[in-house]
Structure formats: C-alpha cells, structure tokens
Design a protein around this motif. Sequence first.
Motif, PDB file in Angstrom:
ATOM      1  N   THR A  94     -70.516  -5.758  27.648  1.00 27.47           N
ATOM      2  CA  THR A  94     -69.329  -6.568  27.443  1.00 27.47           C
ATOM      3  C   THR A  94     -69.162  -7.542  28.581  1.00 27.47           C
ATOM      4  O   THR A  94     -68.857  -8.716  28.385  1.00 27.47           O
ATOM      5  CB  THR A  94     -68.062  -5.702  27.471  1.00 27.47           C
TER       6      THR A  94
ATOM      7  N   VAL B 297     -56.963   5.186  33.105  1.00 31.83           N
ATOM      8  CA  VAL B 297     -57.452   5.882  31.924  1.00 31.83           C
ATOM      9  C   VAL B 297     -57.483   7.371  32.228  1.00 31.83           C
ATOM     10  O   VAL B 297     -58.134   7.798  33.167  1.00 31.83           O
ATOM     11  CB  VAL B 297     -58.874   5.389  31.572  1.00 31.83           C
TER      12      VAL B 297
ATOM     13  N   SER C  53     -69.315   4.170  18.212  1.00 30.33           N
ATOM     14  CA  SER C  53     -68.275   3.279  18.724  1.00 30.33           C
ATOM     15  C   SER C  53     -68.666   2.716  20.082  1.00 30.33           C
ATOM     16  O   SER C  53     -68.392   1.559  20.380  1.00 30.33           O
ATOM     17  CB  SER C  53     -66.937   4.000  18.796  1.00 30.33           C
TER      18      SER C  53
ATOM     19  N   PHE D  73     -65.784  -1.073  18.937  1.00 25.89           N
ATOM     20  CA  PHE D  73     -64.762  -0.524  18.045  1.00 25.89           C
ATOM     21  C   PHE D  73     -64.690  -1.265  16.719  1.00 25.89           C
ATOM     22  O   PHE D  73     -64.656  -0.660  15.654  1.00 25.89           O
ATOM     23  CB  PHE D  73     -63.392  -0.556  18.733  1.00 25.89           C
TER      24      PHE D  73
ATOM     25  N   ILE E 292     -55.208  -2.320  14.291  1.00 25.27           N
ATOM     26  CA  ILE E 292     -55.201  -1.051  15.024  1.00 25.27           C
ATOM     27  C   ILE E 292     -55.647  -1.275  16.466  1.00 25.27           C
ATOM     28  O   ILE E 292     -55.079  -0.710  17.406  1.00 25.27           O
ATOM     29  CB  ILE E 292     -56.130  -0.053  14.304  1.00 25.27           C
TER      30      ILE E 292
ATOM     31  N   PHE F  98     -53.435  -0.151  19.700  1.00 28.55           N
ATOM     32  CA  PHE F  98     -53.902   0.865  20.641  1.00 28.55           C
ATOM     33  C   PHE F  98     -54.407   0.265  21.946  1.00 28.55           C
ATOM     34  O   PHE F  98     -54.050   0.723  23.025  1.00 28.55           O
ATOM     35  CB  PHE F  98     -54.983   1.733  19.988  1.00 28.55           C
TER      36      PHE F  98
ATOM     37  N   LEU G  68     -50.878   0.106  23.789  1.00 24.98           N
ATOM     38  CA  LEU G  68     -50.898   1.455  24.362  1.00 24.98           C
ATOM     39  C   LEU G  68     -51.993   1.614  25.416  1.00 24.98           C
ATOM     40  O   LEU G  68     -52.162   2.679  25.976  1.00 24.98           O
ATOM     41  CB  LEU G  68     -51.079   2.500  23.247  1.00 24.98           C
ATOM     42  N   ARG G  69     -52.740   0.555  25.659  1.00 20.79           N
ATOM     43  CA  ARG G  69     -53.760   0.560  26.709  1.00 20.79           C
ATOM     44  C   ARG G  69     -54.769   1.693  26.583  1.00 20.79           C
ATOM     45  O   ARG G  69     -55.178   2.300  27.565  1.00 20.79           O
ATOM     46  CB  ARG G  69     -53.108   0.605  28.088  1.00 20.79           C
ATOM     47  N   VAL G  70     -55.153   2.004  25.357  1.00 18.36           N
ATOM     48  CA  VAL G  70     -56.210   2.976  25.149  1.00 18.36           C
ATOM     49  C   VAL G  70     -57.536   2.212  25.294  1.00 18.36           C
ATOM     50  O   VAL G  70     -57.715   1.180  24.659  1.00 18.36           O
ATOM     51  CB  VAL G  70     -56.110   3.608  23.747  1.00 18.36           C
ATOM     52  N   PRO G  71     -58.449   2.712  26.134  1.00 15.41           N
ATOM     53  CA  PRO G  71     -59.685   1.955  26.354  1.00 15.41           C
ATOM     54  C   PRO G  71     -60.645   2.077  25.175  1.00 15.41           C
ATOM     55  O   PRO G  71     -61.534   2.923  25.163  1.00 15.41           O
ATOM     56  CB  PRO G  71     -60.269   2.600  27.611  1.00 15.41           C
ATOM     57  N   LEU G  72     -60.496   1.224  24.184  1.00 12.58           N
ATOM     58  CA  LEU G  72     -61.417   1.226  23.054  1.00 12.58           C
ATOM     59  C   LEU G  72     -62.626   0.378  23.417  1.00 12.58           C
ATOM     60  O   LEU G  72     -62.478  -0.693  24.000  1.00 12.58           O
ATOM     61  CB  LEU G  72     -60.718   0.657  21.803  1.00 12.58           C
TER      62      LEU G  72
ATOM     63  N   ALA H 156     -65.418  -2.268  23.637  1.00 16.80           N
ATOM     64  CA  ALA H 156     -65.464  -3.634  23.107  1.00 16.80           C
ATOM     65  C   ALA H 156     -66.752  -3.859  22.313  1.00 16.80           C
ATOM     66  O   ALA H 156     -66.723  -4.401  21.222  1.00 16.80           O
ATOM     67  CB  ALA H 156     -65.369  -4.629  24.246  1.00 16.80           C
TER      68      ALA H 156
ATOM     69  N   LEU I 229     -46.815   7.126  28.304  1.00 17.35           N
ATOM     70  CA  LEU I 229     -47.201   5.720  28.391  1.00 17.35           C
ATOM     71  C   LEU I 229     -46.056   4.843  28.886  1.00 17.35           C
ATOM     72  O   LEU I 229     -46.265   3.716  29.297  1.00 17.35           O
ATOM     73  CB  LEU I 229     -47.674   5.226  27.015  1.00 17.35           C
TER      74      LEU I 229
ATOM     75  N   LEU J 206     -59.299   6.188  10.265  1.00 23.84           N
ATOM     76  CA  LEU J 206     -59.468   5.453  11.519  1.00 23.84           C
ATOM     77  C   LEU J 206     -58.442   5.910  12.559  1.00 23.84           C
ATOM     78  O   LEU J 206     -58.776   6.125  13.728  1.00 23.84           O
ATOM     79  CB  LEU J 206     -59.328   3.954  11.232  1.00 23.84           C
ATOM     80  N   LEU J 207     -57.196   6.097  12.106  1.00 21.01           N
ATOM     81  CA  LEU J 207     -56.146   6.535  13.032  1.00 21.01           C
ATOM     82  C   LEU J 207     -56.447   7.923  13.584  1.00 21.01           C
ATOM     83  O   LEU J 207     -56.157   8.213  14.738  1.00 21.01           O
ATOM     84  CB  LEU J 207     -54.784   6.528  12.335  1.00 21.01           C
TER      85      LEU J 207
ATOM     86  N   VAL K 139     -58.967   7.294  16.371  1.00 19.73           N
ATOM     87  CA  VAL K 139     -58.424   6.619  17.549  1.00 19.73           C
ATOM     88  C   VAL K 139     -57.313   7.442  18.201  1.00 19.73           C
ATOM     89  O   VAL K 139     -57.265   7.593  19.421  1.00 19.73           O
ATOM     90  CB  VAL K 139     -57.881   5.224  17.157  1.00 19.73           C
TER      91      VAL K 139
ATOM     92  N   PHE L 221     -58.716  10.460  20.019  1.00 16.63           N
ATOM     93  CA  PHE L 221     -59.429   9.961  21.199  1.00 16.63           C
ATOM     94  C   PHE L 221     -58.428   9.622  22.293  1.00 16.63           C
ATOM     95  O   PHE L 221     -58.620   9.958  23.463  1.00 16.63           O
ATOM     96  CB  PHE L 221     -60.251   8.726  20.818  1.00 16.63           C
ATOM     97  N   ALA L 222     -57.317   8.992  21.904  1.00 14.17           N
ATOM     98  CA  ALA L 222     -56.351   8.518  22.880  1.00 14.17           C
ATOM     99  C   ALA L 222     -55.684   9.647  23.651  1.00 14.17           C
ATOM    100  O   ALA L 222     -55.250   9.437  24.775  1.00 14.17           O
ATOM    101  CB  ALA L 222     -55.285   7.671  22.187  1.00 14.17           C
TER     102      ALA L 222
ATOM    103  N   ASN M   2     -58.832  10.349  25.975  1.00 10.51           N
ATOM    104  CA  ASN M   2     -59.893   9.356  26.151  1.00 10.51           C
ATOM    105  C   ASN M   2     -61.262  10.005  26.208  1.00 10.51           C
ATOM    106  O   ASN M   2     -62.082   9.729  27.083  1.00 10.51           O
ATOM    107  CB  ASN M   2     -59.648   8.511  27.397  1.00 10.51           C
TER     108      ASN M   2
END
Lengths: 329, 165, 501
Positions: free
Chosen positions: A18, A71, B106, B111, B144, B148, B152-156, B158, C45, C396-397, C400, C403-404, C407
């Motif tokens: 990335t 994180v 992923s 994602f 989504i 997220f 919500l700052r979830v590290p998905l 890239a 959060l 999908l939810l 995700v 996972f959230a 993480n």
Amino acid sequence: MTDLTRRGFVASAAAAATAGVIAKPAIAQSAWPNRPVTVVVPWGAGGGTDATARIVSSILEKNLGQPFNVVNRTGGSGVVGHSAIATAAPDGYTIGMITVEITMMHHQGLTDLKHSSYTPLALMNEDPPGVQVKADGPFKDIKQLADFIKANPGKLKASGTGQGGIWHLALVGWLNAMGLKADAVPWVPSNGAAPAMQDLAAGGIDLVTCSVPEGKAMIDAGRARSLAIMAAQRNPLFPDVPTLNETLGINYSVGAWRGIAGPKGMPADVAAKLTAELKKAYDSNEFKDFMKARGFGTVWAPAQEFDAFMAKGDASMASAMKAAGLAKS
Amino acid sequence: MQISDRISGGGLAALGLVAFIYGSKLPPVRGQPVGPEVFPMVVGAGLMIFGVLIALGIGRSFEGANEVVAAEDGTTVEEKSAPFDLLTAFKVALPPALLLFYVFFSERIGFIPTAFVIVSSMCLALGARWKAALLMGLFAPPVIHLIFAKMLRVPLPAGLLPMPW
Amino acid sequence: MLDTLFEGFRLVFQTDVLIAIIGASIYGLVVGSLPGLSATMATALLVPVTFYMSPIAAVATIIAASAMAIFSGDIPGCLLRIPGTPASAAYTDEAFAMTKKGEAETALGICLWFSALGGIIGTISLIVMAPLLAEMAFKFSTFEYFWLAFLGLMCATLVARSSPPKAIAAMFLGLLVSCVGIENPAGTPRFTFGMTDLLGGIEVIPVLVGVFAVAEIMRGMALKDPPKIPHRKFGSILKGQWELTKTHKPQQVRGNIVGIIIGVLPGAGADMAAWVSYAMAKRFSKTPEKFGTGHPEGLIEAGASNNASLASGWVPSLLFGIPGDTITAIAIGVLYMKGLNPGPTLFTEKASSMYALYIIFIIANIIMIPLGIMMIRASSTVLRLPRYTVMSVIVLLCAVGSFATGNNLFLVVLVAIFGVIGYVMEKNGYPVAALVLGVVMGTMVEQSFVTSLIKSDGSIIPFFSRPVAAVLAAMTFAALLWPAVVWLMKKRRAALEPAAR
C-alpha cells in the motif's frame, strides 16, 4: 493461520505494498513519517495500557502531523499483540506499546519473544506494587504483617491478579527477599486488581499486592490500607506510604511498566527521531496531567537505558518465577 | 445436516471422554488444592453422561417439531426446508467458506476486492440476478469500509484498492 | 442539598453537555445495532474523544452511548436473530419469533420501553440506596459467586424449548469452550494445541456471532422460498407498551429487583441478569408453554432486568472504583482522567457533579425512547428489503465486526467454526443459547470454585456456613430438586387418576 510469523509478514507486506501505491515519490526520503503510523497495543480497548498508548499517540500525531492509529491486537494473553509488533516491517510505520509481560511470558514457555526481539524506543511508565490490607484488620504496619507471616507461614492468603501475573511475582519476590518460601503466603488468583480489592474488603483474602493507584478508591473509602510499596522511593502521589527499604530494610523493588518499542532492526535515524519525539511527549503537560489524573507513575528511559532496564527486569522475573514454580525449565 | 440422536449423543460422549482424558493429564499447580485438571474432567464427565442419555433417547418427548407460528391465527406450520441435495449443501456451506476466504485473502488482495467477492457470491447464491449481485458487490463494501475504517478506525487492509478516505 | 441539586442541573444544562448527550446517543444507537460490534466496543472507541471534553460532558458521552448501544444491540437480535450482546442472547429467540409473526415493532418496542423504565428505576435505586447496595456487594466473596454462577447455569434448561438433556449437553459444550486458553485460575494452557491464538481463550463475541448470525444465514440458504414475514402496520409503538405495562406489573417489578441486585455484584452484570430474569419469568409464568413462540412476558422481565442492572452496576464503580462490567471499567478510566475520582468523596465533596451524573442517567433513559422509536422504524425496513441484500451484507459484517473486537483474523476463523457448530446443533435440536450461557458463565464457575478452595485450605464448609452462601445454596438445591418434585407429583396424580375413575 497458526503460523503467526507468516501472518504478520503477510500483513506487513500488504502494508508495504500500500505504501508503495500511496507514497511512491517520497519513499527514498528520510522524512519519516510521511504516512500514517500504526501503534499496536497488545491489550484490550479501555484498559490502562490502551489509555496510555492513546494519549502518547495523540501527542505524537499532533507534533508530527501524521495520524498515529492505535490498534488493539488482543488475544493469547498479550502474546498475539506482542508478536504483531515484533514481526511487523521495521520501517517505523508500525510501533507498539510493550508491557512487563514480555519479560515473563518466555520463561513460562508461552512464546519465544523476549525484550531483545524489539528495537526499544522509550520507557514511559512504571507502577510499583503496594501491600494493601483490610482497613479494620489486625495489621497496622508492614513490620507487624511481615512478622506475622514469618511466624505463621501459609496462614494468610494474597491476591491481586491471575496465577503467575506480575503482582503474584511481586509477592513471591518480596517473600524471597525476606528469606521465605513462595508458599508462605498462598496466592489466590483473581481477574485483576479490582476484584481482588473487593474480595479484600469482603474478607475473603488478607492482603493484596497491586499498584497503589489500583487500590486508591478502596483506600479512600476507608476499606483498605496501604502498608508499603515495593519501590526505591515513595510515590509522590501517596507520600504517606513508606517503602520496604525504609521499614523492613529490604532493598526489593519491582513494577509493572509500559514502554514504546518497534520491531527489531528499525533504521537508526527513525528510531532516534521517535525517541526524541517520545521525550517531547513525555515532557508535555498533556501527558503529565493525564498520567497524574489516572494515578499512573511516570518514568523515562530512552532506548539504551530502556533495553538495560528490560534486561534487568527479565533476570529478576526469571528468579521470581523459578521460586514460585512457574518457570518452564 | 440432520443426524440421529444416537450419533450426536455418542459424538458428545466421545468428546467428553477426550476432554476427561486430556484434563486428567494436566499437571497440578503448587498451592492450589484443585488444579487445572478438575474442571475439564467434570465437564468431560458431564458431556459423557448427557451424551449417553441423548443417545438412549431420553427426553426426546420434550422436543417439538421445528415449527414457526404463523401470523394471525397462531396456528403452527412446519418450517419447510429444501430437499438436501448437493446444491443445497453447497449453499449452506457458503457463508462459513466465505468467512474463511476473508481470513486468507483480505490481507493479500485488500478489503474491497475480498468484500466484493463475498457480497456478490452471497447475492448470487440467494437467487439475485447478475446485475443486482454486481451492484451490491460494488456499493456495499465501500460503505462498510467507510463506517469501520474511517469512523471506527478499524485497520482494514487496503491491499490492491485503497480507499481515498 | 437543594443548592447542590440546582448546581447539578446547571452543570448538565450546558450546550456542550447536551450536544455530547445527543451525539453520543445517536452514535451508540448506530454502532450498537451493527452485528458483531458490542456496546463495550462502542464505549471504548469514544474514550479518545473524551480527552477534549469538559468532565461532565465526557462522562455524559460514556453514559449515553453505552445505554443506547445496549438497547440497540437488541435490534439485530430481534430482526435477524443476531444478538448484539451476550445479554440479549437470552431472549433473542423469543424476540425473533415475534418478528416472524410480524410483530417486530412490538418486540423492539418492548425492548425499548422496558429498558428505559428499567434504566430509570435502576438509577433511582442508585440515588436512594447506593451505600446500602454497596454493603450488599461486600457480603459477596467467591463462595457466594460460586452459587450465583451455578444458579445461572441452571437457567440453561429453562431458556430453551428443547429436551433437557440436549440443553444441558449444549451448556456443557459451552463450559468446555470456556476451558480453552490460559485464563484459568492455574494459569495453565489448556486445549491450546500449541496455538498462540488459543492462549487467550475463546471470547463470547465470536461464539455469539457464529452460533446465531452465521448459523441463521446458513439456515436461510437452504430455505427454498423465504418465509414471508407478514407486514403489519402499527399506529403507535408506545400505545401498545402502555397496555403491556399495565398488564405485566409483577414481571416488571421482579425484573427490576433481580436486575438491581445482580447489577451491583461486580463481574455478574447485565448478561447474567437477563438470563436469570428470562428463566424466572418462565418459571413463574401461568403459561410457560408459550415461551419461545413470540410471547412478550419473558421479554418484558428480561428487558426490565437488563437495564436496571446497568444502572446499579455503577454503584461499586462510583463508590469504590470497582467496575461492575467492561463498560463501567472504561467509565472509571474516564472518571479518573477528569478528576472525578471514584470514592465516597465523590458523594460528599463533589456532590453537585454526582447529581449531574444522576440527571444525565435519567435524561439518557428518557431520550432513548424517541430516538429508539426512530431507530426501530428505520431499521425494520430491513425486513422488507430483498433477502439477498441483507444476508450478503451481514456475512461481511460478521467478518468485519468480529475482526474489529481484537483486530485479529483468528476471530473470523472462530466465527466460521462456530457458525457450522451452531447450524448442526440447531438442526438436531440442541439449543445454541445454552451453549452461549456455558461460555459466559464457565470462567466464573471455575474461578470462584478454585479460589474459594484455596482460601479455605481445601474445606467446603464455608460454601454452606457463610450466611449469604447458605441462602444461595438452599436456593440452588431447591431449584435442582424442583423438577423432580414436579415429576413425582405428576406421576402420583397419574397413578391416582385411574383409581378415581
């Protein structure tokens, strides 16, 4: 997916890819940071480590102009997050907050990771344990308690964290320093300091070795009393609580600490810049006020000293864990 | 996946036995009168007892048919499942398979492409037309991702298609 | 007294505080309704945001967001059979059965209305008897917790419509899941098979998402024609609730009391309150056979208990800094950060701030009603969309969202595995709710038992000799023997009948 190293590797490879897409023109420059930095926290959101990491990150973000995204990589009792830091690409774009457990887990055979798996950047916090007893109980000072334990080994029960946790080892280390065996005070495992303090007040156990800030509310409520802290100096936030050295003449100190580190092999210039920035963050009023408000102790040690600090801690954990029968070998 | 009580009960009893044996081999801990072996052994024994009871058919009289209460009048109708052919089996296995697809892909392809595959193939399996499935796959993942990753700052990851936010 | 009360009102009715309450409420409603994202997560959060707020606004944010998120966790549970929190897992099947009858809005209305009422009553109990409740919490040591957890486990056979042996076996399976990892009293790795990811054990959230959400989607895949959900138009959600409030007074009062008591005990919390109350509603009901078919009684009692326990959970947090659950643990952090240190001094020296907190609690529970109704209206459109749009997004939810929570992709693997387990269990008449109960309570049962024995040097006498423990033990044995007594009585009656004829 049992192969953590590979997964971490894939993650960092993906991140690196990335980076290539977004920031190609700037990649050769030493102008770190030119894209967002990830700060890995091995413990859950909302806890003390998380809060500390978030305040540090927000200051870094403000000073360096790039997002520092916290994180929470939880799981495996901290092993998962610690290894995520160790196995990330050492490019300065993934750092993390490592905790005292890194000097403990490998002795138990839970992981191969130890402090030398990281590029140490800075130690930011350390909280020494205190010895807390019930306020209306028979023990008024630490000497009286120590004498009772010596005279009646196995009679009193202590708690403060899980079996083999940092506060358990603190107790074992203290008993050893007094020349006693680990089972002179049997350990009652608990889910952290707060339930242990409650059980202390409910009369279920006799002493709790957790940090004084963790017991503060109960002490203020007149339910518990802190007899001593296992540190070199008194805590300025609790000036009335003496050290073990003052009262028993035992020079024993230990503590739960938190510091910032990156994967091994980070570029020296990036590491130096990060350490300098962390020093600025450490000296900021924002950080000081936050830590004081939470009752967390602040300690500063830059890269080299942090490394030496961890090496020393590792050795003393090894002996305490052996004494408690927790070490694997 | 209807299996007879004899098999499911027997399976549970076997699982209980494994847990019991595994538990009994755990080393005791100094200073704890009840070690880490006891709880798995108790649970294992419990599974064995109730597994055997199930296999023997005890308590089956309490089970009702898999019924849904229909709307107005409150009468019950048996829920109709399609006959269990290979296609249905494939469809049923699709959701967990897509979750595993997410796990393995992923971080490699990112994602957005992974989510596209998941959403579109679910749509197709549920009888959506091609166009609708494609549209869903194109539009749902960015939304989504926005919620997220941005809010919500979830590290998905890239991956191949980083989002502009 | 009156001065401090006015001061409290003045603290709350500031622009920034009111904006914070409304913003946090909407945020809580939205995040809580996303499958896989828990109320704890929503609260955590928010912490960085509170850094930049005034003390009262910061605490208001946490209170409002957590209360809303807990309610809106019921929404996916009711509409799609995907409970948002372990607490709502207790009554998900009941609410979903109502949805299938076309009464989704009523079911959600019950969750909303009785949650709000429960929250307000819980707050009043917090205001009136905080010190008294705190004293009660100090009667509880691990001996009492053991009986409490044991009683909680016994709800397994009551919450499900299935054969008792299968419900108990499912619960044991849940207990076995809770054995995994190193978080046991001995700190010994169990059932980890050398996998680092299993060291920390299997958390409730991936299990919950797997056995409910994924399994439900798998079931849906096999259905040829989707079950038509009858569409009913409702005049007013609230009007129906008022009727139910008048007809279900005992359930509501019982739910509130149980909720307040369980909420005060740190570590037990809202999860257990909902299970126990649902089970009690069934046990004391005149029509227990209707439970599980879309019957409001259990929902009312569990909803009332759930939110009452949330408010009373703040008692140990505010008085002693001991968190009642994960949400109050986060809240305590915020309190410290803002100089509102928990402890009795909070009630004396900072009394006006304390009143401000109470007022915020009440406000949050009141505005929950209009905001919640809007949310219900908006979200029930989900039922009218083509099936594939909703189902595909939920898969999908699930990925995700789980996972959230950490993480960690391993959590997604767990969701897939538990999806298959849940599907197979469901198909063969094993209640998945009992499995979730086992996972929730397992650690508490073992921890309290082992630590109690360490304290008593291996003697089991204190389990019966401590006063509160003795009462709980008696209740446990009564509950254990009750089915046997009923069975014997039935048998005698059956034996007498032919003679009478």
